[in-house]
Design an enzyme around this catalytic site. Structure first.
Site, mmCIF file in Angstrom:
data_model
loop_
_atom_site.group_PDB
_atom_site.id
_atom_site.type_symbol
_atom_site.label_atom_id
_atom_site.label_comp_id
_atom_site.label_asym_id
_atom_site.label_seq_id
_atom_site.Cartn_x
_atom_site.Cartn_y
_atom_site.Cartn_z
ATOM 1 N N ILE A 30 63.592 31.361 49.772
ATOM 2 C CA ILE A 30 64.175 32.713 49.759
ATOM 3 C C ILE A 30 63.269 33.739 49.062
ATOM 4 O O ILE A 30 63.371 34.944 49.324
ATOM 5 C CB ILE A 30 65.589 32.661 49.134
ATOM 6 C CG1 ILE A 30 66.451 33.805 49.593
ATOM 7 C CG2 ILE A 30 65.527 32.571 47.632
ATOM 8 C CD1 ILE A 30 67.937 33.626 49.266
ATOM 9 N N ASN A 85 57.454 20.352 41.558
ATOM 10 C CA ASN A 85 57.660 20.471 40.112
ATOM 11 C C ASN A 85 58.759 19.514 39.637
ATOM 12 O O ASN A 85 59.796 19.392 40.280
ATOM 13 C CB ASN A 85 58.068 21.906 39.765
ATOM 14 C CG ASN A 85 57.021 22.934 40.174
ATOM 15 O OD1 ASN A 85 55.827 22.637 40.125
ATOM 16 N ND2 ASN A 85 57.455 24.110 40.577
ATOM 17 N N HIS A 91 57.890 23.933 35.363
ATOM 18 C CA HIS A 91 58.305 25.073 36.203
ATOM 19 C C HIS A 91 59.354 24.722 37.254
ATOM 20 O O HIS A 91 59.496 25.448 38.241
ATOM 21 C CB HIS A 91 57.097 25.738 36.891
ATOM 22 C CG HIS A 91 56.044 26.184 35.932
ATOM 23 N ND1 HIS A 91 56.188 27.308 35.153
ATOM 24 C CD2 HIS A 91 54.858 25.638 35.580
ATOM 25 C CE1 HIS A 91 55.136 27.446 34.383
ATOM 26 N NE2 HIS A 91 54.309 26.436 34.613
ATOM 27 N N HIS A 98 62.289 18.904 45.426
ATOM 28 C CA HIS A 98 61.838 19.696 46.575
ATOM 29 C C HIS A 98 60.319 19.812 46.576
ATOM 30 O O HIS A 98 59.687 19.859 45.528
ATOM 31 C CB HIS A 98 62.475 21.092 46.591
ATOM 32 C CG HIS A 98 62.336 21.854 45.309
ATOM 33 N ND1 HIS A 98 63.131 21.615 44.216
ATOM 34 C CD2 HIS A 98 61.492 22.844 44.945
ATOM 35 C CE1 HIS A 98 62.791 22.420 43.229
ATOM 36 N NE2 HIS A 98 61.788 23.178 43.641
ATOM 37 N N PHE A 99 59.784 19.837 47.771
ATOM 38 C CA PHE A 99 58.351 20.055 47.983
ATOM 39 C C PHE A 99 58.189 21.455 48.566
ATOM 40 O O PHE A 99 58.817 21.774 49.577
ATOM 41 C CB PHE A 99 57.779 19.028 48.969
ATOM 42 C CG PHE A 99 57.731 17.633 48.415
ATOM 43 C CD1 PHE A 99 58.874 16.852 48.351
ATOM 44 C CD2 PHE A 99 56.540 17.102 47.940
ATOM 45 C CE1 PHE A 99 58.838 15.562 47.826
ATOM 46 C CE2 PHE A 99 56.489 15.813 47.420
ATOM 47 C CZ PHE A 99 57.642 15.052 47.359
ATOM 48 N N HIS A 100 57.369 22.269 47.899
ATOM 49 C CA HIS A 100 57.010 23.572 48.459
ATOM 50 C C HIS A 100 55.806 23.361 49.391
ATOM 51 O O HIS A 100 54.831 22.717 48.993
ATOM 52 C CB HIS A 100 56.528 24.528 47.379
ATOM 53 C CG HIS A 100 57.519 24.889 46.319
ATOM 54 N ND1 HIS A 100 58.184 26.095 46.295
ATOM 55 C CD2 HIS A 100 57.924 24.221 45.215
ATOM 56 C CE1 HIS A 100 58.950 26.159 45.212
ATOM 57 N NE2 HIS A 100 58.815 25.033 44.539
HETATM 58 P P1 AMP Z 1 61.077 25.372 41.615
HETATM 59 O O1 AMP Z 1 60.547 26.326 40.575
HETATM 60 O O2 AMP Z 1 60.009 24.412 42.079
HETATM 61 O O3 AMP Z 1 62.331 24.671 41.145
HETATM 62 O O4 AMP Z 1 61.419 26.259 42.870
HETATM 63 C C1 AMP Z 1 62.705 26.519 43.332
HETATM 64 C C2 AMP Z 1 62.553 27.346 44.580
HETATM 65 O O5 AMP Z 1 63.799 27.421 45.221
HETATM 66 C C3 AMP Z 1 62.080 28.788 44.324
HETATM 67 O O6 AMP Z 1 60.850 29.011 45.027
HETATM 68 C C4 AMP Z 1 63.217 29.631 44.884
HETATM 69 O O7 AMP Z 1 62.755 30.797 45.508
HETATM 70 C C5 AMP Z 1 63.873 28.681 45.855
HETATM 71 N N1 AMP Z 1 65.290 28.939 46.120
HETATM 72 C C6 AMP Z 1 66.270 29.056 45.210
HETATM 73 N N2 AMP Z 1 67.461 29.289 45.809
HETATM 74 C C7 AMP Z 1 67.205 29.287 47.144
HETATM 75 C C8 AMP Z 1 68.006 29.486 48.315
HETATM 76 N N3 AMP Z 1 69.330 29.711 48.237
HETATM 77 N N4 AMP Z 1 67.408 29.446 49.526
HETATM 78 C C9 AMP Z 1 66.088 29.212 49.617
HETATM 79 N N5 AMP Z 1 65.273 29.023 48.559
HETATM 80 C C10 AMP Z 1 65.819 29.072 47.331
#
Ligand code: AMP
Length: 139
Positions: A30, A85, A91, A98-100
């Site tokens: 998002i 992370n 972070h 989750h994997f970015h």
């Molecule tokens: P992290 O810092 O690795 O935990 O990243 C969490 C990620 O989740 C961030 O990049 C947020 O932008 C993303 N995120 C949080 N809520 C949502 C959502 N409802 N839909 C899509 N992405 C999300």
């Protein structure tokens, strides 16, 4: 453990879904760092990679390259980072694995990395590798 990602898996809040199977869901982040920034998550509700079952880990590993190829092709960006992370100090903000997948179109967009590297000390490294082999043997 339940996070906003569990709600996304259950369809209670919307997402821009790009892939789904029995074990894995992938959707657009998002707050993207670059166009195509995608999150790939297991349906298993665990916070950290080290807590994943072998089944969920295998399912993630199987589809990650395929999703990377799609993100690369559609974003028109060959280069990308995979970021994963574990823990607040590392972070992690959402405590569901989750994997970015983050396309890196140029120096300004995508993931910026600070890499304050040291130099491996030979003696220390041998000891460390030995302890890690031992830990792996007992894990
Ligand atoms: P992290 O810092 O690795 O935990 O990243 C969490 C990620 O989740 C961030 O990049 C947020 O932008 C993303 N995120 C949080 N809520 C949502 C959502 N409802 N839909 C899509 N992405 C999300």
């Amino acid at each position: 453990m339940s996070t906003i990602f569990s709600k996304i898996i259950r369809g209670e809040i919307p997402c821009h879904r790009i892939y789904e199977d029995e074990f894995v869901l992938a959707f657009l982040d998002i707050f993207p760092l670059s166009p195509g920034h995608t999150l790939v998550i297991p349906k298993e509700e665990v916070a950290r990679v080290d807590q994943l079952s072998d089944e969920a880990a295998a399912a993630l590993g199987r589809v990650l390259p395929r999703i990377c190829r799609a993100v690369s092709a559609v974003s028109g960006t060959e280069d990308y980072n995979i970021l994963q992370n574990n823990g607040a100090a590392a972070h992690q903000a959402v405590f569901h694995v989750h994997f970015h997948i983050i396309p890196k179109p140029d120096a300004e967009r995508g993931l910026g990395i600070d890499w304050p590297s040291g130099k491996l000390n030979e003696e220390g490294a041998a000891q460390l590798a030995s302890r890690l082999r031992e830990a792996l043997g007992s894990s």
